[in-house]
Write a protein that holds these residues in place. Structure first.
Motif, PDB file in Angstrom:
ATOM      1  N   TYR A  37       0.742  -1.092  -0.022  1.00 39.51           N
ATOM      2  CA  TYR A  37       0.020  -0.127  -0.087  1.00 39.51           C
ATOM      3  C   TYR A  37       0.740   1.272  -0.037  1.00 39.51           C
ATOM      4  CZ  TYR A  37      -3.910  -2.848   1.063  1.00 39.51           C
ATOM      5  OH  TYR A  37      -4.791  -4.087   1.292  1.00 39.51           O
ATOM      6  N   LYS A  38       0.374   2.318  -0.596  1.00 41.93           N
ATOM      7  CA  LYS A  38       0.821   3.713  -0.250  1.00 41.93           C
ATOM      8  C   LYS A  38      -0.342   4.469  -0.205  1.00 41.93           C
ATOM      9  CE  LYS A  38       2.870   7.635  -1.373  1.00 41.93           C
ATOM     10  NZ  LYS A  38       3.435   8.120  -0.267  1.00 41.93           N
ATOM     11  N   CYS A  39      -0.097   4.945   1.165  1.00 39.24           N
ATOM     12  CA  CYS A  39      -1.231   5.984   1.910  1.00 39.24           C
ATOM     13  C   CYS A  39      -0.988   7.238   1.372  1.00 39.24           C
ATOM     14  CB  CYS A  39      -1.196   5.812   3.429  1.00 39.24           C
ATOM     15  SG  CYS A  39      -1.367   4.182   3.853  1.00 39.24           S
ATOM     16  N   VAL A  40      -1.945   7.769   0.345  1.00 39.37           N
ATOM     17  CA  VAL A  40      -1.420   9.116  -0.364  1.00 39.37           C
ATOM     18  C   VAL A  40      -1.985  10.308   0.568  1.00 39.37           C
ATOM     19  CG1 VAL A  40      -2.117  10.522  -2.280  1.00 39.37           C
ATOM     20  CG2 VAL A  40      -1.740   7.860  -2.547  1.00 39.37           C
ATOM     21  N   THR A  41      -1.134  11.013   0.983  1.00 43.34           N
ATOM     22  CA  THR A  41      -1.661  12.263   1.764  1.00 43.34           C
ATOM     23  C   THR A  41      -1.497  13.582   0.759  1.00 43.34           C
ATOM     24  OG1 THR A  41       0.391  12.840   2.465  1.00 43.34           O
ATOM     25  CG2 THR A  41      -0.604  11.221   3.942  1.00 43.34           C
ATOM     26  N   PHE A  42      -2.298  14.585   1.401  1.00 48.45           N
ATOM     27  CA  PHE A  42      -2.239  15.717   0.577  1.00 48.45           C
ATOM     28  C   PHE A  42      -0.755  16.603   0.792  1.00 48.45           C
ATOM     29  CE2 PHE A  42      -2.788  20.525   0.608  1.00 48.45           C
ATOM     30  CZ  PHE A  42      -3.143  20.581  -0.611  1.00 48.45           C
ATOM     31  N   HIS A  43       0.083  16.025   1.590  1.00 48.98           N
ATOM     32  CA  HIS A  43       1.505  16.382   1.689  1.00 48.98           C
ATOM     33  C   HIS A  43       2.494  16.128   0.898  1.00 48.98           C
ATOM     34  CE1 HIS A  43      -0.016  18.905   5.414  1.00 48.98           C
ATOM     35  NE2 HIS A  43      -0.579  17.812   5.911  1.00 48.98           N
ATOM     36  N   GLU A  44       2.048  15.139   0.060  1.00 50.72           N
ATOM     37  CA  GLU A  44       3.112  14.641  -1.138  1.00 50.72           C
ATOM     38  C   GLU A  44       3.505  15.603  -1.982  1.00 50.72           C
ATOM     39  OE1 GLU A  44       3.661  11.317  -0.698  1.00 50.72           O
ATOM     40  OE2 GLU A  44       1.743  10.597   0.256  1.00 50.72           O
ATOM     41  N   ASP A  45       4.803  15.765  -2.159  1.00 51.08           N
ATOM     42  CA  ASP A  45       5.631  16.886  -2.730  1.00 51.08           C
ATOM     43  C   ASP A  45       4.906  16.987  -4.188  1.00 51.08           C
ATOM     44  OD1 ASP A  45       7.272  17.234  -0.549  1.00 51.08           O
ATOM     45  OD2 ASP A  45       8.964  15.861  -1.392  1.00 51.08           O
ATOM     46  N   PHE A  46       4.471  16.031  -4.853  1.00 52.54           N
ATOM     47  CA  PHE A  46       4.164  16.136  -6.212  1.00 52.54           C
ATOM     48  C   PHE A  46       2.747  16.817  -6.154  1.00 52.54           C
ATOM     49  CE2 PHE A  46       3.415  11.653  -4.927  1.00 52.54           C
ATOM     50  CZ  PHE A  46       2.062  11.614  -5.038  1.00 52.54           C
ATOM     51  N   PHE A  47       1.910  17.090  -5.255  1.00 50.64           N
ATOM     52  CA  PHE A  47       0.500  17.655  -5.219  1.00 50.64           C
ATOM     53  C   PHE A  47       0.730  19.096  -5.374  1.00 50.64           C
ATOM     54  CE2 PHE A  47      -1.309  13.837  -3.142  1.00 50.64           C
ATOM     55  CZ  PHE A  47      -2.027  13.354  -4.304  1.00 50.64           C
TER      56      PHE A  47
END
Length: 142
Positions: A37-47
């Motif tokens: 799993y990858k838990c995708v957060t709003f803090h990901e650099d690419f966002f």
């Protein structure tokens, strides 16, 4: 079922933050498959740049996360420990949905062919049971 946390994943893969795109391996069998799993957060650099008004995880990073999952399966084999799995190709890749902040991205890669240092994996990414991407990934062990 064999589980791996982030520290155990880092013992297998050379990737590190911000490019390590797997948070947890739920199950794997060396040389055969891995699921994690990858838990995708709003803090990901690419966002910050993709896209500021409507954050979407780039498809190439979903494919990279799938490749890293497959690399766990291949590099956890005793004879491959300490080596690196490189991309050799991407075939029949399809994106079928968006991945956004808050999603828990399931990553599954099954090794379907392996001869010497070259192999192929069938990879599927999903969110809540809905497939968002699938591809055939070729790798080379170096």
């Amino acid at each position: 079922m064999k589980h791996l946390g982030i520290k155990e994943i880092e013992e297998i893969l050379p990737h590190r933050h911000p490019f390590l795109l797997i948070d947890y391996i739920e199950d794997y069998e060396p040389g055969e498959f891995a699921a994690g799993y990858k838990c995708v957060t709003f803090h990901e650099d690419f966002f910050r740049g993709h896209f500021p008004q409507e954050p979407v995880m780039p498809g190439v990073l979903i494919v990279e996360a799938l490749a890293q999952t497959g690399a766990v399966a291949i590099l956890s084999k005793e004879e491959n420990r300490g080596k690196t799995a490189y991309f050799g190709g991407i075939k029949s890749c399809r994106f079928r949905g968006k991945v956004v902040p808050g999603d828990k991205l399931k990553l599954e890669t099954k090794i379907i062919k392996c001869k010497g240092p070259v192999g192929v994996g069938h990879a599927v990414a999903s969110v809540d049971g809905k497939v968002v991407a699938d591809a055939e990934l070729t790798f080379m062990i170096g």
